[in-house]
Design a protein around this motif. Structure first.
Motif, PDB file in Angstrom:
ATOM      1  N   GLU A 273       9.574  16.434  71.385  1.00 43.52           N
ATOM      2  CA  GLU A 273      10.881  16.492  70.721  1.00 43.52           C
ATOM      3  C   GLU A 273      11.983  16.396  71.884  1.00 43.52           C
ATOM      4  O   GLU A 273      13.008  15.877  71.465  1.00 43.52           O
ATOM      5  CB  GLU A 273      10.946  17.816  69.931  1.00 43.52           C
ATOM      6  N   LEU A 274      11.786  16.693  72.996  1.00 47.44           N
ATOM      7  CA  LEU A 274      12.473  16.536  73.844  1.00 47.44           C
ATOM      8  C   LEU A 274      12.776  15.117  74.434  1.00 47.44           C
ATOM      9  O   LEU A 274      13.896  14.424  74.828  1.00 47.44           O
ATOM     10  CB  LEU A 274      12.239  17.209  75.316  1.00 47.44           C
ATOM     11  N   LYS A 275      11.597  14.494  74.067  1.00 48.93           N
ATOM     12  CA  LYS A 275      11.683  12.956  74.497  1.00 48.93           C
ATOM     13  C   LYS A 275      12.490  12.252  73.502  1.00 48.93           C
ATOM     14  O   LYS A 275      13.305  11.272  74.067  1.00 48.93           O
ATOM     15  CB  LYS A 275      10.163  12.276  74.457  1.00 48.93           C
ATOM     16  N   LYS A 276      12.405  12.582  72.251  1.00 52.00           N
ATOM     17  CA  LYS A 276      13.466  12.040  71.238  1.00 52.00           C
ATOM     18  C   LYS A 276      14.661  12.193  71.634  1.00 52.00           C
ATOM     19  O   LYS A 276      15.954  11.442  71.250  1.00 52.00           O
ATOM     20  CB  LYS A 276      13.211  12.484  69.971  1.00 52.00           C
ATOM     21  N   GLN A 277      15.076  13.680  71.806  1.00 53.07           N
ATOM     22  CA  GLN A 277      16.548  14.220  72.077  1.00 53.07           C
ATOM     23  C   GLN A 277      17.134  13.542  73.363  1.00 53.07           C
ATOM     24  O   GLN A 277      18.386  13.440  73.447  1.00 53.07           O
ATOM     25  CB  GLN A 277      16.453  15.525  72.326  1.00 53.07           C
ATOM     26  N   ASN A 278      16.393  13.121  74.312  1.00 53.31           N
ATOM     27  CA  ASN A 278      16.965  12.895  75.791  1.00 53.31           C
ATOM     28  C   ASN A 278      16.300  11.610  76.188  1.00 53.31           C
ATOM     29  O   ASN A 278      16.206  11.465  77.626  1.00 53.31           O
ATOM     30  CB  ASN A 278      16.519  13.900  76.769  1.00 53.31           C
ATOM     31  N   ALA A 279      16.386  10.698  75.380  1.00 52.41           N
ATOM     32  CA  ALA A 279      15.714   9.556  75.558  1.00 52.41           C
ATOM     33  C   ALA A 279      16.320   8.646  76.996  1.00 52.41           C
ATOM     34  O   ALA A 279      15.417   8.041  77.659  1.00 52.41           O
ATOM     35  CB  ALA A 279      16.028   8.331  74.557  1.00 52.41           C
ATOM     36  N   LYS A 280      17.644   8.772  77.256  1.00 57.00           N
ATOM     37  CA  LYS A 280      18.108   7.986  78.297  1.00 57.00           C
ATOM     38  C   LYS A 280      18.344   9.016  79.641  1.00 57.00           C
ATOM     39  O   LYS A 280      18.621   8.531  80.567  1.00 57.00           O
ATOM     40  CB  LYS A 280      19.477   7.509  77.955  1.00 57.00           C
ATOM     41  N   LYS A 281      17.950  10.164  79.512  1.00 53.44           N
ATOM     42  CA  LYS A 281      17.979  11.114  80.550  1.00 53.44           C
ATOM     43  C   LYS A 281      16.684  11.059  81.656  1.00 53.44           C
ATOM     44  O   LYS A 281      15.526  10.799  80.921  1.00 53.44           O
ATOM     45  CB  LYS A 281      18.436  12.439  79.996  1.00 53.44           C
ATOM     46  N   GLN A 282      16.964  11.176  82.723  1.00 59.07           N
ATOM     47  CA  GLN A 282      15.823  11.610  83.568  1.00 59.07           C
ATOM     48  C   GLN A 282      15.007  12.723  83.494  1.00 59.07           C
ATOM     49  O   GLN A 282      15.651  13.819  83.420  1.00 59.07           O
ATOM     50  CB  GLN A 282      16.163  11.173  85.206  1.00 59.07           C
ATOM     51  N   LEU A 283      13.885  12.747  82.987  1.00 55.52           N
ATOM     52  CA  LEU A 283      13.055  13.900  83.062  1.00 55.52           C
ATOM     53  C   LEU A 283      13.094  14.632  84.242  1.00 55.52           C
ATOM     54  O   LEU A 283      12.931  16.022  84.172  1.00 55.52           O
ATOM     55  CB  LEU A 283      11.756  13.521  82.463  1.00 55.52           C
ATOM     56  N   TYR A 284      12.683  14.006  85.230  1.00 57.66           N
ATOM     57  CA  TYR A 284      12.685  14.889  86.390  1.00 57.66           C
ATOM     58  C   TYR A 284      13.694  15.812  87.083  1.00 57.66           C
ATOM     59  O   TYR A 284      13.793  17.001  87.485  1.00 57.66           O
ATOM     60  CB  TYR A 284      12.531  13.749  87.484  1.00 57.66           C
ATOM     61  N   LEU A 285      14.976  15.460  86.580  1.00 57.53           N
ATOM     62  CA  LEU A 285      16.173  15.993  87.054  1.00 57.53           C
ATOM     63  C   LEU A 285      16.476  17.578  86.599  1.00 57.53           C
ATOM     64  O   LEU A 285      17.142  18.322  87.316  1.00 57.53           O
ATOM     65  CB  LEU A 285      17.343  15.256  86.989  1.00 57.53           C
ATOM     66  N   LYS A 286      15.845  17.991  85.721  1.00 67.22           N
ATOM     67  CA  LYS A 286      16.291  19.258  85.045  1.00 67.22           C
ATOM     68  C   LYS A 286      15.103  19.803  84.176  1.00 67.22           C
ATOM     69  O   LYS A 286      14.575  19.098  83.175  1.00 67.22           O
ATOM     70  CB  LYS A 286      17.548  19.289  84.011  1.00 67.22           C
ATOM     71  N   SER A 287      14.847  21.123  84.519  1.00 65.46           N
ATOM     72  CA  SER A 287      13.990  21.781  83.753  1.00 65.46           C
ATOM     73  C   SER A 287      14.339  22.006  82.355  1.00 65.46           C
ATOM     74  O   SER A 287      15.403  22.725  82.288  1.00 65.46           O
ATOM     75  CB  SER A 287      13.506  22.873  84.414  1.00 65.46           C
ATOM     76  N   PRO A 288      13.774  21.604  81.333  1.00 64.67           N
ATOM     77  CA  PRO A 288      14.110  22.080  79.875  1.00 64.67           C
ATOM     78  C   PRO A 288      13.660  23.802  79.610  1.00 64.67           C
ATOM     79  O   PRO A 288      13.967  24.114  78.590  1.00 64.67           O
ATOM     80  CB  PRO A 288      13.434  21.148  79.132  1.00 64.67           C
ATOM     81  N   PHE A 289      12.881  24.271  80.603  1.00 59.26           N
ATOM     82  CA  PHE A 289      12.317  25.647  80.069  1.00 59.26           C
ATOM     83  C   PHE A 289      12.927  26.337  81.152  1.00 59.26           C
ATOM     84  O   PHE A 289      12.888  26.331  82.347  1.00 59.26           O
ATOM     85  CB  PHE A 289      10.747  25.710  80.409  1.00 59.26           C
ATOM     86  N   ASN A 290      13.501  27.515  80.537  1.00 59.97           N
ATOM     87  CA  ASN A 290      14.487  28.573  81.013  1.00 59.97           C
ATOM     88  C   ASN A 290      13.384  29.272  82.197  1.00 59.97           C
ATOM     89  O   ASN A 290      13.797  29.681  83.145  1.00 59.97           O
ATOM     90  CB  ASN A 290      15.055  29.387  80.360  1.00 59.97           C
ATOM     91  N   ASP A 291      12.281  29.262  81.875  1.00 56.66           N
ATOM     92  CA  ASP A 291      11.393  30.188  82.838  1.00 56.66           C
ATOM     93  C   ASP A 291      10.838  29.437  84.035  1.00 56.66           C
ATOM     94  O   ASP A 291       9.936  29.861  84.679  1.00 56.66           O
ATOM     95  CB  ASP A 291      10.372  30.985  82.020  1.00 56.66           C
ATOM     96  N   VAL A 292      11.054  28.112  83.996  1.00 56.07           N
ATOM     97  CA  VAL A 292      10.530  27.262  84.910  1.00 56.07           C
ATOM     98  C   VAL A 292      11.612  26.927  85.731  1.00 56.07           C
ATOM     99  O   VAL A 292      12.321  25.848  85.416  1.00 56.07           O
ATOM    100  CB  VAL A 292       9.675  26.146  84.252  1.00 56.07           C
TER     101      VAL A 292
END
Length: 402
Positions: A273-292
């Motif tokens: 789902e994150l892949k769909k919502q953040n298609a143009k953003k770099q995955l590496y730059l920000k953790s989408p999980f608050n606990d990580v």
């Protein structure tokens, strides 16, 4: 006048002696300490603040914090436990406070409050405290106990062994016919050298699931990355409950970590789902999980074979599955252990089957008592080992005095 010799100048020894004398002023009590100072473990415990007990007020629940001694302590905790500890110290001029994690400390925030309390009490009660009196032998003669140190011989009606993890006293106990369960370390951190966590010391997650591969050992709790591997409440509890299993493995084993405390299938779906919502953003730059935390996220992303400049849209399902595995079932090879702070707790000691826990008295010898960590009883960190000392000390004192 009945004579009592307490062997051990630590928390359990002092607490036993003080309570026995307060219950029966006619007792002649002597505490023998091997070293040149008394109450050393009290002084350094809890980072110098002394974690007196834990704010758990249900006897059955309290026993669950003891990997060894859980069954045996249930009855004693109905006689003397946390609430009684609060009352005892407050009656002796030491107010206690409960912290957010339910650990209990002196309100003055220093172990000196406990040490001074004990020293004042033994002085007021005329209890003899003899330092540099290591015990060389213990035996019975004409219904009396004979205790020999290098300095002096003592004759006693009652002997209390409250020495903690003492190899010398365990040997003396074996000479009296008692069985000693071989001691192994408990409460230690996991030594792990892995590029995913190197240089991340201080980073923590609030609720991870840890499992030792090939065993039933598993625990959920806070996890801390240190300069030498993994620590925190989850690791310490695993080390306590798995003390013997991990010792048998020579401290070489595999740890499975679920950093998110979430099901792998659920995490994979979240990533899709994150892949769909953040298609143009770099995955590496920000953790989408608050606990990580971000730095840990970056390491797990690289371990999942995802490049630091990849956008979410460019990440394949295989890479997402790799990342899911890193987040929910990271495998780490542990090799060795490190003592937790200044604490050194062992699993091992006098076999519990040989103790009458209504009195903390030997089943083999009348008027011989065992209190504290000299027994095969130990607990997780958080004040529980001291509570064992207070409970055993009070019950033992009552048996001697009344």
């Amino acid at each position: 006048m009945k004579k009592v010799v307490v062997i051990g100048g630590g928390a359990a020894g002092f607490f036993t002696a003080i309570n026995a004398k307060e219950l029966n002023r006619d007792l002649d009590i002597t505490i023998l300490e091997k070293g040149s100072e008394v109450l050393q473990k009290v002084k350094i415990s809890g980072g110098g603040r002394c974690n007196v007990t834990h704010a758990c007020f249900d006897p059955k629940e309290l026993t669950t914090f003891y990997p060894r001694g859980q069954k045996e302590l249930l009855g004693p905790f109905h006689q003397f436990m946390t609430g009684d500890t609060f009352e005892w110290f407050e009656n002796h001029g030491v107010l206690l406070k409960i912290e957010d994690d339910n650990r209990v400390f002196p309100a003055e925030n220093t172990s000196k409050a406990i040490v001074d309390c004990f020293l004042k009490a033994v002085d007021n009660l005329n209890i003899s405290v003899l330092k540099n009196h290591g015990v060389n032998s213990i035996y019975q003669h004409d219904n009396k106990w004979i205790v020999n140190t290098k300095n002096k011989q003592f004759e006693a009606d009652f002997v209390v062994l409250a020495v903690g993890s003492s190899k010398q006293v365990w040997k003396l106990s074996e000479a009296l016919g008692h069985t000693v369960v071989k001691p192994v370390p408990s409460l230690f951190t996991f030594n792990i050298n892995d590029k995913r966590i190197v240089d991340l010391g201080g980073i923590s997650v609030p609720k991870a699931i840890l499992k030792i591969e090939g065993t039933n050992l598993e625990h959920t709790g806070a996890l801390l990355i240190t300069h030498w591997g993994l620590s925190g409440p989850a690791v310490l509890k695993l080390s306590a409950f798995g003390a013997r299993i991990l010792a048998d493995k020579n401290y070489q084993y595999t740890v499975r970590v679920n950093w998110l405390n979430q099901d792998a299938k659920e995490v994979f779906e979240i990533l899709q789902e994150l892949k769909k919502q953040n298609a143009k953003k770099q995955l590496y730059l920000k953790s989408p999980f608050n606990d990580v935390p971000r730095r840990l996220w970056e390491r797990l992303v690289i371990a999942a074979e995802i490049k630091s400049n990849q956008n979410w849209a460019d990440v394949s399902n295989k890479q997402l599955q790799n990342l899911t595995n890193q987040l929910t079932q990271s495998l780490f090879n542990a090799n060795g252990r490190t003592t937790f702070k200044e604490e050194f707790v062992t699993a091992g000691g006098i076999d519990l089957k040989e103790i009458n826990f209504k009195r903390f008295e030997s089943k083999l010898h009348k008027n011989l008592f065992f209190v504290g960590e000299v027994l095969n009883i130990d607990a997780v960190t958080g004040g529980f080992n001291f509570q064992n000392a207070w409970t055993g000390g009070f019950i033992c004192a009552k048996a001697i005095a009344l």
